[in-house]
Write a protein that holds these residues in place. Structure first.
Motif, PDB file in Angstrom:
ATOM      1  N   LYS A 162       0.831  -1.205   0.000  1.00 41.94           N
ATOM      2  CA  LYS A 162       0.000   0.000   0.000  1.00 41.94           C
ATOM      3  C   LYS A 162       0.869   1.259   0.000  1.00 41.94           C
ATOM      4  O   LYS A 162       1.782   1.408   0.817  1.00 41.94           O
ATOM      5  N   MET A 163       0.561   2.182  -0.902  1.00 41.64           N
ATOM      6  CA  MET A 163       1.402   3.356  -1.100  1.00 41.64           C
ATOM      7  C   MET A 163       0.905   4.573  -0.318  1.00 41.64           C
ATOM      8  O   MET A 163       1.701   5.441   0.055  1.00 41.64           O
ATOM      9  N   HIS A 164      -0.397   4.675  -0.095  1.00 39.00           N
ATOM     10  CA  HIS A 164      -0.950   5.839   0.593  1.00 39.00           C
ATOM     11  C   HIS A 164      -1.576   5.386   1.916  1.00 39.00           C
ATOM     12  O   HIS A 164      -2.567   4.657   1.917  1.00 39.00           O
ATOM     13  N   LEU A 165      -0.989   5.821   3.014  1.00 37.54           N
ATOM     14  CA  LEU A 165      -1.376   5.353   4.336  1.00 37.54           C
ATOM     15  C   LEU A 165      -2.222   6.417   5.030  1.00 37.54           C
ATOM     16  O   LEU A 165      -1.736   7.520   5.315  1.00 37.54           O
ATOM     17  N   PRO A 166      -3.486   6.126   5.329  1.00 35.40           N
ATOM     18  CA  PRO A 166      -4.336   7.114   5.996  1.00 35.40           C
ATOM     19  C   PRO A 166      -3.894   7.339   7.436  1.00 35.40           C
ATOM     20  O   PRO A 166      -3.515   6.400   8.141  1.00 35.40           O
ATOM     21  N   ASN A 167      -3.969   8.574   7.869  1.00 31.54           N
ATOM     22  CA  ASN A 167      -3.558   8.921   9.228  1.00 31.54           C
ATOM     23  C   ASN A 167      -4.470  10.021   9.773  1.00 31.54           C
ATOM     24  O   ASN A 167      -4.014  11.056  10.245  1.00 31.54           O
ATOM     25  N   TYR A 168      -5.774   9.774   9.689  1.00 30.03           N
ATOM     26  CA  TYR A 168      -6.774  10.736  10.138  1.00 30.03           C
ATOM     27  C   TYR A 168      -7.942   9.954  10.723  1.00 30.03           C
ATOM     28  O   TYR A 168      -8.021   8.728  10.583  1.00 30.03           O
ATOM     29  N   SER A 169      -8.830  10.654  11.390  1.00 23.37           N
ATOM     30  CA  SER A 169     -10.011  10.038  11.975  1.00 23.37           C
ATOM     31  C   SER A 169      -9.605   8.813  12.803  1.00 23.37           C
ATOM     32  O   SER A 169      -8.800   8.941  13.721  1.00 23.37           O
ATOM     33  N   VAL A 170     -10.113   7.623  12.483  1.00 24.83           N
ATOM     34  CA  VAL A 170      -9.795   6.426  13.267  1.00 24.83           C
ATOM     35  C   VAL A 170      -8.549   5.710  12.756  1.00 24.83           C
ATOM     36  O   VAL A 170      -8.163   4.669  13.283  1.00 24.83           O
ATOM     37  N   GLY A 205     -18.052   1.931  22.329  1.00 25.06           N
ATOM     38  CA  GLY A 205     -19.355   1.854  21.675  1.00 25.06           C
ATOM     39  C   GLY A 205     -19.193   1.978  20.178  1.00 25.06           C
ATOM     40  O   GLY A 205     -18.105   2.257  19.672  1.00 25.06           O
ATOM     41  N   ILE A 206     -20.282   1.819  19.452  1.00 25.59           N
ATOM     42  CA  ILE A 206     -20.244   1.700  17.992  1.00 25.59           C
ATOM     43  C   ILE A 206     -20.183   3.079  17.344  1.00 25.59           C
ATOM     44  O   ILE A 206     -21.031   3.927  17.603  1.00 25.59           O
ATOM     45  N   LYS A 207     -19.209   3.280  16.486  1.00 19.83           N
ATOM     46  CA  LYS A 207     -19.079   4.533  15.734  1.00 19.83           C
ATOM     47  C   LYS A 207     -20.025   4.520  14.541  1.00 19.83           C
ATOM     48  O   LYS A 207     -19.956   3.629  13.696  1.00 19.83           O
ATOM     49  N   ILE A 208     -20.896   5.541  14.476  1.00 19.71           N
ATOM     50  CA  ILE A 208     -21.775   5.662  13.314  1.00 19.71           C
ATOM     51  C   ILE A 208     -21.683   7.051  12.680  1.00 19.71           C
ATOM     52  O   ILE A 208     -22.183   7.258  11.568  1.00 19.71           O
ATOM     53  N   SER A 209     -21.067   8.003  13.369  1.00 18.24           N
ATOM     54  CA  SER A 209     -21.036   9.382  12.895  1.00 18.24           C
ATOM     55  C   SER A 209     -19.654   9.735  12.347  1.00 18.24           C
ATOM     56  O   SER A 209     -18.702   8.960  12.455  1.00 18.24           O
ATOM     57  N   ARG A 210     -19.544  10.921  11.796  1.00 17.50           N
ATOM     58  CA  ARG A 210     -18.256  11.386  11.276  1.00 17.50           C
ATOM     59  C   ARG A 210     -17.211  11.487  12.377  1.00 17.50           C
ATOM     60  O   ARG A 210     -16.028  11.287  12.135  1.00 17.50           O
ATOM     61  N   ARG A 211     -17.654  11.824  13.599  1.00 19.40           N
ATOM     62  CA  ARG A 211     -16.709  11.942  14.699  1.00 19.40           C
ATOM     63  C   ARG A 211     -17.366  11.427  15.972  1.00 19.40           C
ATOM     64  O   ARG A 211     -18.267  12.049  16.524  1.00 19.40           O
ATOM     65  N   ALA A 212     -16.878  10.285  16.421  1.00 16.77           N
ATOM     66  CA  ALA A 212     -17.441   9.632  17.591  1.00 16.77           C
ATOM     67  C   ALA A 212     -16.504   9.798  18.782  1.00 16.77           C
ATOM     68  O   ALA A 212     -15.280   9.935  18.619  1.00 16.77           O
ATOM     69  N   GLY A 238     -14.203   8.438  21.459  1.00 16.96           N
ATOM     70  CA  GLY A 238     -13.380   7.226  21.437  1.00 16.96           C
ATOM     71  C   GLY A 238     -12.099   7.529  20.699  1.00 16.96           C
ATOM     72  O   GLY A 238     -11.513   8.608  20.828  1.00 16.96           O
ATOM     73  N   LYS A 239     -11.650   6.593  19.860  1.00 19.56           N
ATOM     74  CA  LYS A 239     -10.391   6.790  19.147  1.00 19.56           C
ATOM     75  C   LYS A 239     -10.484   7.886  18.093  1.00 19.56           C
ATOM     76  O   LYS A 239      -9.462   8.366  17.595  1.00 19.56           O
ATOM     77  N   ASP A 240     -11.705   8.308  17.780  1.00 23.62           N
ATOM     78  CA  ASP A 240     -11.921   9.374  16.813  1.00 23.62           C
ATOM     79  C   ASP A 240     -11.942  10.755  17.479  1.00 23.62           C
ATOM     80  O   ASP A 240     -12.015  11.767  16.805  1.00 23.62           O
TER      81      ASP A 240
END
Length: 578
Positions: free
Chosen positions: A111-119, A547-554, A556-558
């Motif tokens: 993988k060339m592009h590694l996400p590093n945002y949100s969760v 708990g379960i993340k359902i929104s753009r920003r929950a 927890g880790k987000d």
């Protein structure tokens, strides 16, 4: 030129290498029986996603490579091409895809592009790959990439299509948030059109801690057509692709020929069977709105319970909306025989609340226990009478009741091995309208990312789907109350939920400042009060159940706000605050 493509949309478990390999091999067998030529699995299918700090353990990395070897051996004497995700390693570790054919590992893409945002924290763990990959079979050219590689405008699809790829295969683990699935499909269609290629997108499905993966794998053609797998369940999704469509579309429309290659390209020649007729062209509906949120909550709860070795859950039934909805979701996820409701009335609990809780339990067909707390509560007051002498009753006595209930639920959990569900919602957690070690006690918070107004919408949706009032009508109509003092309602302390939730969404999910929120028509005092509550209760949220993340920003880790934090989020002498 027709290729039968299978997207193995599977539900993996992080760290269960043996179980994941067993499932992968089962899908290989099924795909072979169905005449599949190319079988694709999700991102990091060997390890499960996200493996987080497990990948910092060398033993885990080695075991993951051994697991991949078992799959490779399983492909001996099999004609189909298998592409699946794993953790690759030389001197560093990579989020990678292995290409297996007839017992050989013929190629590896990193993988060339590694996400590093949100969760996402992939830059914490992985190094980025440097080479795009193309697999060749006669006139078929396949570009393989992984999740984020497809979302960035100048990802490896650029190099792959410049050098003739007419099919792009993307292995993904894209977590659910409300409304994302439709946008994801639109992006896939955009990429297929602008690069004049077909795109096969294989997404993970299932729950992993607070994340839910919704599946909805898809095959998208450059002419705008799309074929979509089921949402929120496992499936071997098979599509017969006529890749001459991509060739013709490229001739008519062209691709972005002004693009220049920005990365190295690796090509591998491989041979597998193509077909001369089309049999499979199916598609499924995408659930949207409140339906997809309900499905995500059910799947997230089911997988958290089962993957962590539980079979039964218990929760307090107050006769209010939050516990009623949580019980309904639990029954949908686990079956009525695996849900136990506990009524814990006090001297402040109304008869209507007891009746509503019992009626809900009857309608759901779940077992209930009744453990009154009045005597225990007065025992506490007696024990603390000397220490509290001269002090008026206040929120302290209210919280004692909530903590007694939390203690009872945890005792039942210890005695019977049940998982306790905390039933609080996002509005309460945001404002601190919840008792630490009381109603926040539990192993999993099913409504943690659901605002109170959406709790009512979900409850209404549930009743409508069942075509009867499982949740009694009175629960919808009576004012929300914790019933910890006489005649108490939530709105004695909080703004109306319709107002509160809108302010919270603007601040938490849209990132607006206090002054910017005012532009949406709210008054100073309400905005100020709400944001002060949000800030001062960070310490509570840090100690709450996942708990379960359902929104753009929950939460927890987000959401990673410092507990010790002297930045003023409200109005400061007329200046803007963030």
């Amino acid at each position: 030129m027709i290729v039968r493509l299978g997207l193995a949309q599977i539900n993996t478990t992080v760290g269960d290498l043996k179980g994941n390999v067993t499932k992968i091999n089962e899908y290989i067998d099924l795909a072979e029986k169905k005449g599949v030529s190319i079988l694709v699995f999700p991102e990091l299918a060997i390890t499960g996603y996200p493996p987080e700090d497990l990948v910092l353990r060398t033993g885990f990395i080695k075991d993951n490579l051994s697991a991949l070897e078992k799959v490779r051996e399983y492909t001996i004497d099999k004609e189909l091409l298998v592409i699946l995700g794993f953790v690759d390693f030389d001197f560093e570790i990579y989020n990678a895809a292995a290409v297996l054919h007839n017992g050989e590992k013929v190629a590896v893409y990193r993988k060339m592009h590694l996400p590093n945002y949100s969760v996402f924290d992939e830059k914490r763990y992985f190094s980025a790959g440097k080479k795009a990959l193309i697999l060749r079979n006669k006139n078929l050219r396949i570009g393989v990439n992984i999740c984020e590689d497809l979302w960035v405008p100048s990802g490896p699809i650029n190099e792959q299509t410049i050098f003739g790829a007419n099919l792009i295969i993307n292995l993904s683990a894209s977590p659910f948030t409300a409304g994302k699935s439709r946008k994801r499909l639109e992006l896939l269609s955009t990429r297929a059109s602008e690069y004049s290629c077909a795109i096969a997108y294989c997404n993970l499905v299932g729950g992993q801690d607070e994340l839910v993966f919704d599946g909805l794998s898809a095959v998208v053609l450059p002419d705008g057509r799309s074929f979509i797998a089921r949402g929120f369940e496992e499936e071997l999704f098979i599509t017969d692709l006529d890749l001459d469509i991509a060739t013709r579309y490229n001739l008519y429309e062209g691709k972005r020929k002004s693009f220049k290659a920005n990365a190295e390209l690796e090509e591998k020649e491989i041979s597998f069977t193509l077909r001369d007729n089309i049999e499979f062209l199916t598609s499924h509906r995408i659930a949207e709105g409140i339906e997809e949120i309900f499905n995500a909550l059910v799947l997230g709860l089911r997988d958290y319970v089962k993957k962590n070795g539980f079979s039964t859950v218990t929760l307090g039934l107050s006769g209010g909306m939050d516990s009623s909805l949580a019980a309904c979701i639990a029954v949908e996820a686990l079956g009525r025989e695996n849900v136990v409701g506990v009524l814990m009335p006090s001297e402040y609990t109304s008869n209507t609340s007891i009746e509503d809780a019992k009626m809900l339990a009857k309608n759901l067909g779940i077992k209930t226990l009744t453990v009154p707390i009045t005597a225990i509560y007065h025992s506490y007051l007696g024990t603390l009478s000397d220490a509290f002498k001269g002090r008026e009753q206040d929120v302290t006595e209210e919280n004692i009741q909530a903590r007694i209930r939390g203690n009872i639920l945890m005792a039942l959990s210890n005695k019977f091995g049940w998982l306790v569900l905390a039933t609080g919602n996002k509005s309460e957690l945001a404002t601190g309208y919840a008792t630490l070690y009381g109603d926040m006690a539990g192993g999993f918070a099913v409504l943690k990312d659901v605002y109170k107004t959406d709790v009512y919408r979900l409850a209404d949706y549930f009743n409508r789907t069942k075509k009867t009032e499982i949740i009694p009508r009175r629960v919808f109509e009576k004012p929300p109350s914790a019933e910890l003092r006489p005649n108490q309602t939530d709105q004695d302390t909080l703004p109306p939920y319709e107002t509160l939730d809108k302010i919270l969404k603007l601040f938490i999910e849209e990132g607006l400042s206090a002054n910017e929120i005012l532009e949406h028509g709210f008054d100073n005092n309400t905005v100020n009060f709400t944001l002060k509550l949000l800030k001062k209760n960070e310490y509570k949220r840090r100690q709450g159940a996942p708990g379960i993340k359902i929104s753009r920003r929950a939460f927890g880790k987000d959401w990673r706000m410092p507990i010790t934090n002297d930045y003023n989020t409200t109005f400061m002498d007329g200046e803007n605050g963030d």
